[in-house]
Design an enzyme around this catalytic site. Sequence first.
Site, mmCIF file in Angstrom:
data_model
loop_
_atom_site.group_PDB
_atom_site.id
_atom_site.type_symbol
_atom_site.label_atom_id
_atom_site.label_comp_id
_atom_site.label_asym_id
_atom_site.label_seq_id
_atom_site.Cartn_x
_atom_site.Cartn_y
_atom_site.Cartn_z
ATOM 1 N N ASP A 168 0.879 -1.163 0.000
ATOM 2 C CA ASP A 168 0.000 0.000 0.000
ATOM 3 C C ASP A 168 0.919 1.217 0.000
ATOM 4 O O ASP A 168 2.129 1.113 0.232
ATOM 5 C CB ASP A 168 -0.931 -0.023 1.221
ATOM 6 C CG ASP A 168 -2.148 0.869 0.982
ATOM 7 O OD1 ASP A 168 -3.177 0.662 1.644
ATOM 8 O OD2 ASP A 168 -2.064 1.763 0.114
HETATM 9 C C1 GLC Z 1 -4.285 4.339 -0.388
HETATM 10 C C2 GLC Z 1 -5.154 3.134 -0.136
HETATM 11 C C3 GLC Z 1 -5.132 2.129 -1.245
HETATM 12 C C4 GLC Z 1 -4.937 2.860 -2.561
HETATM 13 C C5 GLC Z 1 -3.551 3.459 -2.561
HETATM 14 C C6 GLC Z 1 -3.263 4.278 -3.832
HETATM 15 O O1 GLC Z 1 -3.717 4.805 0.774
HETATM 16 O O2 GLC Z 1 -5.029 2.459 1.107
HETATM 17 O O3 GLC Z 1 -6.373 1.404 -1.207
HETATM 18 O O4 GLC Z 1 -5.081 1.947 -3.655
HETATM 19 O O5 GLC Z 1 -3.307 4.249 -1.409
HETATM 20 O O6 GLC Z 1 -4.060 5.407 -3.856
#
Ligand code: GLC
Length: 748
Positions: free
Chosen positions: A280
């Site tokens: 993430d």
């Molecule tokens: C965010 C989320 C994830 C998302 C990623 C990119 O913090 O937790 O679900 O796909 O970052 O935006």
Amino acid sequence: MSFKKRISLLSAAVALCYGAVQAAETGAQPWMNARLDAGERAGLAVAQMTLDEKLKLVYGYLGADMDNKKTKRPEEAYKQSAGFIYGVPRLGIPNLYETDAGLGVASQAGPDARAATALPSGLNTAATWDVKTAYEGGAMIGAEARGYGFNVVLAGGVNLMREPRNGRNFEYAGEDPLLAGKIVGAQIKGIQSNRVVSTLKHFALNDQETGRTTLNVKIGDQAARMSDLLALQIAREEGNPGAVMCSYNRLNGVHGCESSYLLNEVLKKDWGFKGWVMSDWGAVHSTVPAANAGLDQQSGMPFDLADYFGPPLKEAVLNGWVPQARLDDMVRRILHAMFEHGVVDHPVAPAVQSIDFKANAAVSVKDAQQGMVLLKNDAKLLPLNKSVKRVAVIGGYADRGVMAGGGSSLVYPAGGNAAPELTPKTWPGPVMIYPSSPLKAIQARLPGATVVYNDGKDAAAAAKLARDSDVVVLFATQWTGEGFDMPNLSLPDKQDELIAAVAAANARTVVVLETGGPVTMPWLPKVSSVLEAWYPGTGGGEAIAGVLFGEVNPSGHLPATFPAAESQLPRPALDGFPEVADRRFDVNYHEGAAVGYKWFDLKGLTPLFPFGHGLSYTDFALSDLSAGVKDGVLSASFTVKNVGKVAGKEVAQVYVAPVGARWEAPKRLVGFHKAEVAPGGAVKATISVDPRLLAMYDSASKTWRVAKGDYKVILAADASDKRAVSQVIKLEAAVYDVHGKPLRTSKR
Ligand code: GLC
């Protein structure tokens, strides 16, 4: 020319062509031979790569400028996009262009957001209990992603609703592993039908937003495998996602993106996942531990505090702390997914393609209308009668549009935000109102009536309008989003008081909820009807009006329990709330696998509305249950009758309750079927049961074990259905491997 000469020339030409084809396939770039399997192609390509080329593929950038860190996106990345990874042009490996997420092509905040089609919330799609609808929605957003030049969609969120106050519940699919896994798996399949990669997330047990990057979830292996991990496992089996995103939270003391238990053991070894694990954004905390625990790609730099998979990874590989074979495996996994899902053979176009937004909006409206849940309609005030003369429409920005959830999944609509003045305007905002006005849609259906709007800010004025009206449609909203949880389950901004005042003035009140999840309803006895419209997506105003007037008979059923009060929850007070930044705290999942209705059954609690609840403008009867075991598989047949006056769809649910054995809770959902039935008609259906849903998981042997004994098969229209019919059947003891495949059936 003699015949013989011609033949010899022809055979030489054929040999030449074959040789050329062979050379193309096995010569310069054998990995480009689409006749080879993905694993073989990946291995061939990795073998050609230099160390630096491999390192490029495991390092992802945020596809947007980050003002607070004074960093710029790579120029090749699309503006305001989620992520970008450099490919290897020399070998024909394209760049990876990543977009969020489960409700459509999202944009990072900024002046150049892409206008895209927003599906209704994930809870709405789960409330359809229809995998075909979920697939169609995925296919639509995957097509828009490819149309915009993206080849990775970060969609596939399936975190179970353990916490009804979780700000991201609107992105997910509710509380039951079977329903959530089937729905999200179908969406992933739909997305990947566009030859792009989809991403199962968040792996795992990232079930609240408060303290999401610092909290530590405590739960045992057996309980995890029978709840959150089962939802992820089913979604992976159904959707075959090319990627998995590991999560921010710690699990039993270890961060998701450096948990060898989650990544190496459960996902890759036990489940046999061949794709890649991306982090993430901001979820990486080390180089060597993360790499050796199974993380394959750092995402979204500069979100992390350091370049863990940049030069430090190169050094770790060169000095042997991360084996060369591990780096090769990372790259092979990324390439495996790219080859398997068509990303290499069908590169996305460099320019934006034409997108049929009208057709796509219709897909969203259909999903919304199949997932709205008619919670109450005692006086049959719905569907609205078109002869009505004076209608009050109150609250919920209904004069302008419908609500959407906040955070990374936010899709920006054509026409822009219908309420740009709302705050917060920056992360996790903006608070988005899609320009699809329920008021306008209602007015269009009542040309001869007086339809007056009141914004609901002054309850007394709203009540006065209600008093002077024949019927009231009152919209209530709850904005939820990523990065924060709800303080409680109450509607915010004094809407409970507003609804009470309006209902006191006119009992012929319909409440339409646009919420991110379950809410309490102290005014429920006072109103005539309640429709849960969730976040209804791009054409939400039209979708709601179509259901209110009976153009579409509502057929949604709750994918999550609506509690009567926070005190009924396993954790009445939300751990870590309100958030104190960077503070570590434990969230002890003492309920284990008893999530949602299972907890309510276990504790003998009565919810406001049970899991699986949903009314219709007609009435159904479930009957003729016939359950039995054949070749070791339990199946249940039944009849769905429409005993009312209009066509409709019913969601028949099949639960099983052990008579002798003890499970984590009294019963589990083991199957479901949504049947469309004409008035007076009947439809027969049969469901088969995944044996894992009849078993207890045994951690020591990594098997699913069914105990010999009696089991009650229950056919119901919700988890508390008083009219449910049941039949007791006998099951033999049986053992299944970690995938739920039979190992042996013991006769003892
Ligand atoms: C965010 C989320 C994830 C998302 C990623 C990119 O913090 O937790 O679900 O796909 O970052 O935006």
